[in-house]
Design a protein around this motif. Structure first.
Motif, PDB file in Angstrom:
ATOM      1  N   CYS A  86      -3.053   9.033  -2.804  1.00 13.96           N
ATOM      2  CA  CYS A  86      -2.809   9.490  -4.491  1.00 13.96           C
ATOM      3  C   CYS A  86      -4.207   9.599  -5.530  1.00 13.96           C
ATOM      4  O   CYS A  86      -4.656   8.757  -6.014  1.00 13.96           O
ATOM      5  CB  CYS A  86      -1.399   9.359  -5.225  1.00 13.96           C
ATOM      6  SG  CYS A  86       0.305  10.157  -4.181  1.00 13.96           S
ATOM      7  N   ALA A  87      -4.531  10.404  -6.176  1.00  8.15           N
ATOM      8  CA  ALA A  87      -6.286  10.232  -6.858  1.00  8.15           C
ATOM      9  C   ALA A  87      -6.031  11.350  -7.603  1.00  8.15           C
ATOM     10  O   ALA A  87      -5.023  12.633  -7.709  1.00  8.15           O
ATOM     11  CB  ALA A  87      -6.341  10.277  -5.743  1.00  8.15           C
ATOM     12  N   ARG A 107       2.575   0.949  -5.690  1.00 14.52           N
ATOM     13  CA  ARG A 107       3.686   0.526  -7.127  1.00 14.52           C
ATOM     14  C   ARG A 107       3.219   0.667  -8.149  1.00 14.52           C
ATOM     15  O   ARG A 107       3.751   0.294  -9.435  1.00 14.52           O
ATOM     16  CB  ARG A 107       4.393  -0.100  -6.957  1.00 14.52           C
ATOM     17  CG  ARG A 107       5.165   0.129  -5.399  1.00 14.52           C
ATOM     18  CD  ARG A 107       6.665  -1.360  -5.542  1.00 14.52           C
ATOM     19  NE  ARG A 107       7.688  -0.552  -4.137  1.00 14.52           N
ATOM     20  CZ  ARG A 107       8.118  -0.535  -4.129  1.00 14.52           C
ATOM     21  NH1 ARG A 107       8.146   0.629  -4.683  1.00 14.52           N
ATOM     22  NH2 ARG A 107       8.834  -0.448  -2.601  1.00 14.52           N
ATOM     23  N   SER A 108       2.061   0.690  -8.550  1.00 16.05           N
ATOM     24  CA  SER A 108       1.461   0.090  -9.639  1.00 16.05           C
ATOM     25  C   SER A 108       0.565   1.619 -10.423  1.00 16.05           C
ATOM     26  O   SER A 108       1.137   2.557  -9.721  1.00 16.05           O
ATOM     27  CB  SER A 108      -0.075  -0.034  -9.382  1.00 16.05           C
ATOM     28  OG  SER A 108      -0.699  -0.308 -10.692  1.00 16.05           O
ATOM     29  N   MET A 126       8.743   9.011  -4.299  1.00 18.53           N
ATOM     30  CA  MET A 126       8.496   8.425  -5.259  1.00 18.53           C
ATOM     31  C   MET A 126       7.452   8.599  -6.188  1.00 18.53           C
ATOM     32  O   MET A 126       7.395   8.327  -7.931  1.00 18.53           O
ATOM     33  CB  MET A 126       9.028   6.541  -5.339  1.00 18.53           C
ATOM     34  CG  MET A 126      10.872   6.418  -5.229  1.00 18.53           C
ATOM     35  SD  MET A 126      11.875   8.083  -6.084  1.00 18.53           S
ATOM     36  CE  MET A 126      11.815   6.615  -7.342  1.00 18.53           C
ATOM     37  N   ARG A 127       6.420   8.148  -5.061  1.00 21.10           N
ATOM     38  CA  ARG A 127       4.832   8.538  -5.779  1.00 21.10           C
ATOM     39  C   ARG A 127       4.381  10.123  -6.512  1.00 21.10           C
ATOM     40  O   ARG A 127       3.694   9.189  -7.916  1.00 21.10           O
ATOM     41  CB  ARG A 127       4.152   8.008  -4.642  1.00 21.10           C
ATOM     42  CG  ARG A 127       2.563   7.227  -5.254  1.00 21.10           C
ATOM     43  CD  ARG A 127       1.905   6.915  -6.379  1.00 21.10           C
ATOM     44  NE  ARG A 127       2.184   5.589  -5.897  1.00 21.10           N
ATOM     45  CZ  ARG A 127       1.619   4.474  -7.806  1.00 21.10           C
ATOM     46  NH1 ARG A 127       1.221   5.459  -8.758  1.00 21.10           N
ATOM     47  NH2 ARG A 127       1.428   3.761  -7.110  1.00 21.10           N
ATOM     48  N   LYS A 128       4.985  10.811  -5.482  1.00 23.31           N
ATOM     49  CA  LYS A 128       5.263  11.914  -6.334  1.00 23.31           C
ATOM     50  C   LYS A 128       5.409  12.308  -7.043  1.00 23.31           C
ATOM     51  O   LYS A 128       4.723  13.280  -8.097  1.00 23.31           O
ATOM     52  CB  LYS A 128       5.898  13.036  -4.713  1.00 23.31           C
ATOM     53  CG  LYS A 128       4.793  13.261  -3.464  1.00 23.31           C
ATOM     54  CD  LYS A 128       5.130  13.910  -2.619  1.00 23.31           C
ATOM     55  CE  LYS A 128       4.686  14.148  -0.910  1.00 23.31           C
ATOM     56  NZ  LYS A 128       5.705  15.001  -0.896  1.00 23.31           N
ATOM     57  N   ALA A 129       6.210  12.062  -7.465  1.00 17.88           N
ATOM     58  CA  ALA A 129       7.239  11.370  -8.529  1.00 17.88           C
ATOM     59  C   ALA A 129       6.185  11.497  -9.932  1.00 17.88           C
ATOM     60  O   ALA A 129       6.160  11.887 -10.866  1.00 17.88           O
ATOM     61  CB  ALA A 129       8.731  11.267  -8.743  1.00 17.88           C
TER      62      ALA A 129
END
Length: 146
Positions: free
Chosen positions: A62-63, A36-37, A95-98
């Motif tokens: 994700c990177a 969530r960072s 949510m991370r993709k966004a």
């Protein structure tokens, strides 16, 4: 959504190293500190090109990666170009993709010199042959019909 935090001095140093032809480093990888960072940290650098880099990319992560790619159009010319890879693994939640899509602009402010942006979801998207083909098209000096 807040912006990405790329304040670590390690990131700037790795960027300078990848851009410097006198250093052996030819790629760097930034990962989020946690699920969530918004803080991106330098997690790896390497000298083995895109083949080495893609082994560091996980389907549930994700990177952002930045790489120096050398190629030639013919025996007389050698080109050096830089690519920014936005990695969103296939198993990453929506949510991370966004967040990554928003953070890409922040990353481009820090890793500001790139000939092409490469969105990647699977390791094959980071294949050197595929990326060199895109670089040749973007460069406008392709002598082999690409």
């Amino acid at each position: 959504m807040s912006g990405a935090d790329l304040s670590s001095p390690d990131i700037q140093q790795a960027y300078r190293d990848v851009r410097d032809d006198k250093t052996p480093a030819n790629w760097m990888l930034l990962n989020y500190e946690g699920p969530r960072s918004d803080v991106l940290k330098l997690t790896a650098t390497g000298e083995g090109g895109l083949d080495e880099l893609k082994d560091k990319l996980s389907p549930d992560d994700c990177a952002f990666a930045y790489a120096r790619v050398e190629y030639s159009n013919d025996k007389e010319s050698k080109r050096v170009k830089f690519v920014l890879i936005t990695w969103i693994g296939e198993s990453v939640g929506v949510m991370r993709k966004a967040k990554v899509s928003v953070h890409t602009a922040d990353v481009k402010k820090v890793l500001s010199v790139a000939s092409i942006d490469v969105p990647a979801r699977v390791q094959e998207d980071v294949d050197e042959e595929h990326i060199v083909t895109r670089l040749r098209k973007a460069g406008g000096a392709s002598y082999d019909g690409v």
